[in-house]
Design a protein around this motif. Structure first.
Motif, PDB file in Angstrom:
ATOM      1  N   UNK A 220     -13.795 -19.552  20.263  1.00 47.65           N
ATOM      2  CA  UNK A 220     -14.085 -18.182  19.838  1.00 47.65           C
ATOM      3  C   UNK A 220     -15.395 -18.061  19.053  1.00 47.65           C
ATOM      4  N   UNK A 221     -15.828 -19.166  18.448  1.00 49.17           N
ATOM      5  CA  UNK A 221     -17.103 -19.131  17.719  1.00 49.17           C
ATOM      6  C   UNK A 221     -18.280 -18.959  18.671  1.00 49.17           C
ATOM      7  N   UNK A 222     -18.102 -19.353  19.928  1.00 48.22           N
ATOM      8  CA  UNK A 222     -19.181 -19.218  20.919  1.00 48.22           C
ATOM      9  C   UNK A 222     -19.007 -17.978  21.787  1.00 48.22           C
ATOM     10  N   UNK A 223     -17.787 -17.754  22.291  1.00 47.77           N
ATOM     11  CA  UNK A 223     -17.594 -16.635  23.238  1.00 47.77           C
ATOM     12  C   UNK A 223     -17.180 -15.325  22.572  1.00 47.77           C
ATOM     13  N   UNK A 224     -16.808 -15.368  21.296  1.00 45.00           N
ATOM     14  CA  UNK A 224     -16.379 -14.179  20.540  1.00 45.00           C
ATOM     15  C   UNK A 224     -15.221 -13.449  21.220  1.00 45.00           C
ATOM     16  N   UNK A 225     -14.474 -14.176  22.049  1.00 45.46           N
ATOM     17  CA  UNK A 225     -13.324 -13.593  22.731  1.00 45.46           C
ATOM     18  C   UNK A 225     -13.623 -13.084  24.127  1.00 45.46           C
ATOM     19  N   UNK A 226     -14.904 -13.085  24.517  1.00 43.63           N
ATOM     20  CA  UNK A 226     -15.261 -12.602  25.855  1.00 43.63           C
ATOM     21  C   UNK A 226     -14.879 -13.636  26.919  1.00 43.63           C
ATOM     22  N   UNK A 227     -14.827 -13.180  28.163  1.00 40.95           N
ATOM     23  CA  UNK A 227     -14.301 -14.002  29.242  1.00 40.95           C
ATOM     24  C   UNK A 227     -15.287 -14.957  29.869  1.00 40.95           C
ATOM     25  N   UNK A 228     -15.758 -15.921  29.126  1.00 45.14           N
ATOM     26  CA  UNK A 228     -16.616 -16.960  29.684  1.00 45.14           C
ATOM     27  C   UNK A 228     -15.788 -17.902  30.556  1.00 45.14           C
ATOM     28  N   UNK A 229     -16.465 -18.681  31.379  1.00 43.60           N
ATOM     29  CA  UNK A 229     -15.785 -19.646  32.232  1.00 43.60           C
ATOM     30  C   UNK A 229     -14.955 -20.616  31.388  1.00 43.60           C
ATOM     31  N   UNK A 230     -15.553 -21.102  30.301  1.00 45.24           N
ATOM     32  CA  UNK A 230     -14.862 -22.062  29.427  1.00 45.24           C
ATOM     33  C   UNK A 230     -13.631 -21.430  28.779  1.00 45.24           C
ATOM     34  N   UNK A 231     -13.752 -20.143  28.457  1.00 47.94           N
ATOM     35  CA  UNK A 231     -12.624 -19.444  27.836  1.00 47.94           C
ATOM     36  C   UNK A 231     -11.460 -19.330  28.822  1.00 47.94           C
TER      37      UNK A 231
END
Length: 254
Positions: A220-231
């Motif tokens: 969450x520190x990188x994607x801020x909750x958005x739907x990245x591939x890693x997320x």
């Protein structure tokens, strides 16, 4: 005669609005080093004037209402409609007439470092700031559009004093008891809405940094909750965590 190092220090430590006089002072100095410094800060001053012109244009909505006799104008925006996790956060900012904050624009157009710098300038110069936060459980119950409006209403109601007029990005609110104007892409066109978008974004990001400590596997520190591939991969591996929006993840297992 001052040496070149001292002259450069004089330029470097002077406020931008005083550069014009210092440039004039050294405009006829024949030394190549001084000419180089003079050119550098002349360009800096040109950029400053360009930014002031942009900010004055960005203040045209506020100035319209100030010039019509109204005393307080607020700008309102929200962030966090799209993420798979975390809250939607809204901010309402009231600026004094004539307040110009360098760099204010749509928060998405700024680097995180620049947003944080501008955030503190807004905090310093704003007459009032109200915040609203609606969590993921409420988003799942009432849908994201209604949750965003709820966060905006909370931010407006959390101002110390109700403004005379509210400028708001894209939507409109019901039963707020003041004049309001909805502006499409308001965070790009209106200084107080742009300021609100920056404060909301910085505050939401800070919340997501804290969630990253609690749920480190989701990044969450990188994607801020958005739907990245890693997320998405993390959700498939670990399942959903308590701050995931179930209504956004109906087709994912976990």
């Amino acid at each position: 005669m001052k040496n070149i190092q001292d002259i450069e220090l004089e330029f470097k430590t002077s406020p931008t609005d005083e550069l014009k006089e210092i440039l004039k002072k050294y405009s006829h100095d024949p030394r190549a080093g001084v000419k180089k410094i003079h050119d550098k800060y002349s360009k800096k001053l040109d950029k400053y004037y360009e930014e002031i012109t942009r900010l004055k244009e960005l203040s045209r909505y506020e100035n319209y209402y100030f010039d019509s006799g109204l005393k307080t104008v607020a700008g309102l925006d929200e962030v966090g409609r799209g993420p798979l996790a975390g809250p939607v956060v809204a901010c309402c900012v009231v600026l004094k007439k004539g307040t110009l904050i360098e760099g204010v624009t749509d928060s998405k157009k700024l680097s995180e470092k620049r947003r944080n710098e501008i955030f503190w300038e807004i905090k310093k110069k704003a007459l009032d700031i109200g915040m609203g936060v609606v969590d993921e459980k409420t988003i799942d119950k009432i849908n994201i559009a209604n949750a965003a409006k709820q966060a905006m209403t909370e931010a407006f109601n959390n101002l110390k004093k109700k403004p005379d007029v509210l400028l708001i990005d894209y939507v409109s609110l019901e039963d707020i008891g003041c004049v309001q104007e909805s502006i499409v892409k308001g965070d790009e066109k209106c200084i107080s809405i742009g300021a609100a978008s920056i404060v909301a974004k910085v505050m939401r990001d800070e919340m997501m940094y804290n969630y990253a400590k609690e749920y480190p596997e989701y990044g969450f520190d990188k994607n801020k909750g958005y739907g990245s591939k890693e997320h998405f991969e993390a959700i498939k591996t670990h399942g959903r965590c308590p701050i995931h929006r179930r209504s956004f993840l109906k087709n994912l297992r976990g």
